[in-house]
Design a protein around this motif. Structure first.
Motif, PDB file in Angstrom:
ATOM      1  N   VAL A  84       0.850  -1.187   0.000  1.00  0.00           N
ATOM      2  CA  VAL A  84       0.000   0.000   0.000  1.00  0.00           C
ATOM      3  C   VAL A  84       0.884   1.235   0.000  1.00  0.00           C
ATOM      4  O   VAL A  84       1.778   1.367   0.838  1.00  0.00           O
ATOM      5  CB  VAL A  84      -0.926   0.009   1.243  1.00  0.00           C
ATOM      6  CG1 VAL A  84      -1.648   1.342   1.388  1.00  0.00           C
ATOM      7  CG2 VAL A  84      -1.904  -1.143   1.178  1.00  0.00           C
ATOM      8  N   ASP A  85       0.638   2.124  -0.947  1.00  0.00           N
ATOM      9  CA  ASP A  85       1.309   3.414  -0.993  1.00  0.00           C
ATOM     10  C   ASP A  85       0.534   4.341  -0.061  1.00  0.00           C
ATOM     11  O   ASP A  85      -0.562   4.798  -0.395  1.00  0.00           O
ATOM     12  CB  ASP A  85       1.308   3.941  -2.431  1.00  0.00           C
ATOM     13  CG  ASP A  85       1.966   5.299  -2.576  1.00  0.00           C
ATOM     14  OD1 ASP A  85       2.009   6.076  -1.594  1.00  0.00           O
ATOM     15  OD2 ASP A  85       2.408   5.603  -3.702  1.00  0.00           O
ATOM     16  N   LEU A  86       1.087   4.582   1.125  1.00  0.00           N
ATOM     17  CA  LEU A  86       0.371   5.363   2.132  1.00  0.00           C
ATOM     18  C   LEU A  86       0.119   6.800   1.685  1.00  0.00           C
ATOM     19  O   LEU A  86      -0.931   7.373   2.010  1.00  0.00           O
ATOM     20  CB  LEU A  86       1.131   5.361   3.458  1.00  0.00           C
ATOM     21  CG  LEU A  86       1.058   4.073   4.254  1.00  0.00           C
ATOM     22  CD1 LEU A  86       2.007   4.127   5.446  1.00  0.00           C
ATOM     23  CD2 LEU A  86      -0.365   3.811   4.719  1.00  0.00           C
ATOM     24  N   ILE A  87       1.048   7.386   0.963  1.00  0.00           N
ATOM     25  CA  ILE A  87       0.853   8.760   0.498  1.00  0.00           C
ATOM     26  C   ILE A  87      -0.313   8.809  -0.477  1.00  0.00           C
ATOM     27  O   ILE A  87      -1.228   9.631  -0.328  1.00  0.00           O
ATOM     28  CB  ILE A  87       2.139   9.314  -0.159  1.00  0.00           C
ATOM     29  CG1 ILE A  87       3.302   9.313   0.841  1.00  0.00           C
ATOM     30  CG2 ILE A  87       1.900  10.710  -0.728  1.00  0.00           C
ATOM     31  CD1 ILE A  87       3.136  10.222   2.027  1.00  0.00           C
ATOM     32  N   ALA A  88      -0.323   7.918  -1.455  1.00  0.00           N
ATOM     33  CA  ALA A  88      -1.419   7.886  -2.431  1.00  0.00           C
ATOM     34  C   ALA A  88      -2.743   7.559  -1.757  1.00  0.00           C
ATOM     35  O   ALA A  88      -3.776   8.177  -2.055  1.00  0.00           O
ATOM     36  CB  ALA A  88      -1.112   6.873  -3.538  1.00  0.00           C
ATOM     37  N   ALA A  89      -2.737   6.590  -0.839  1.00  0.00           N
ATOM     38  CA  ALA A  89      -3.969   6.207  -0.140  1.00  0.00           C
ATOM     39  C   ALA A  89      -4.504   7.371   0.695  1.00  0.00           C
ATOM     40  O   ALA A  89      -5.723   7.582   0.765  1.00  0.00           O
ATOM     41  CB  ALA A  89      -3.724   4.986   0.734  1.00  0.00           C
ATOM     42  N   THR A  90      -3.618   8.125   1.316  1.00  0.00           N
ATOM     43  CA  THR A  90      -4.039   9.267   2.129  1.00  0.00           C
ATOM     44  C   THR A  90      -4.619  10.369   1.262  1.00  0.00           C
ATOM     45  O   THR A  90      -5.661  10.957   1.594  1.00  0.00           O
ATOM     46  CB  THR A  90      -2.878   9.779   2.994  1.00  0.00           C
ATOM     47  OG1 THR A  90      -2.404   8.710   3.816  1.00  0.00           O
ATOM     48  CG2 THR A  90      -3.311  10.940   3.878  1.00  0.00           C
TER      49      THR A  90
END
Length: 118
Positions: A84-90
């Motif tokens: 999971v790309d946390l920046i993109a998900a956020t």
């Protein structure tokens, strides 16, 4: 040693691999550890007033910082394990919340989205 999320995630992965801990760091176990650390963070604020919670002693602030670091560490490990790309998900979640909670409709009101009448 870099300051980016990717650098930190790589350091945590290297830490786990050096100790042969990846075998224990399944998504389920990491999610459980994350919840446990969040509970430990809550313990530092239990029974404090709003004012006390905003004015922690240096010792208490350091202990809270360490709990936050534990939370971030488990969160980053979980994101890495699940790709999971946390920046993109956020960014995606913020966009969703901008629609669910339009500023002109909810300003100063902290109810859940389902509690607003259409």
């Amino acid at each position: 040693m870099g300051d980016s999320i990717d650098d930190l995630s790589e350091r945590l992965l290297a830490f786990a691999r050096a100790r042969d801990w990846e075998q224990f760091q399944s998504p389920k176990n990491l999610a459980m550890a994350l919840a446990g650390e969040a509970g430990e963070l809550l313990e530092h604020f239990q029974w404090l007033t709003e004012a006390q919670s905003a004015d922690l002693s240096p010792e208490k602030r350091r202990a809270v910082a360490h709990e936050l670091a534990d939370i971030l560490s488990y969160l980053l490990r979980l994101a890495e394990r699940l790709d999971v790309d946390l920046i993109a998900a956020t960014h995606e979640k913020i966009a969703i919340n901008e629609v669910r909670y339009p500023a002109e409709r909810v300003r100063g009101d902290a109810r859940r989205a389902s509690e607003y009448e259409d």
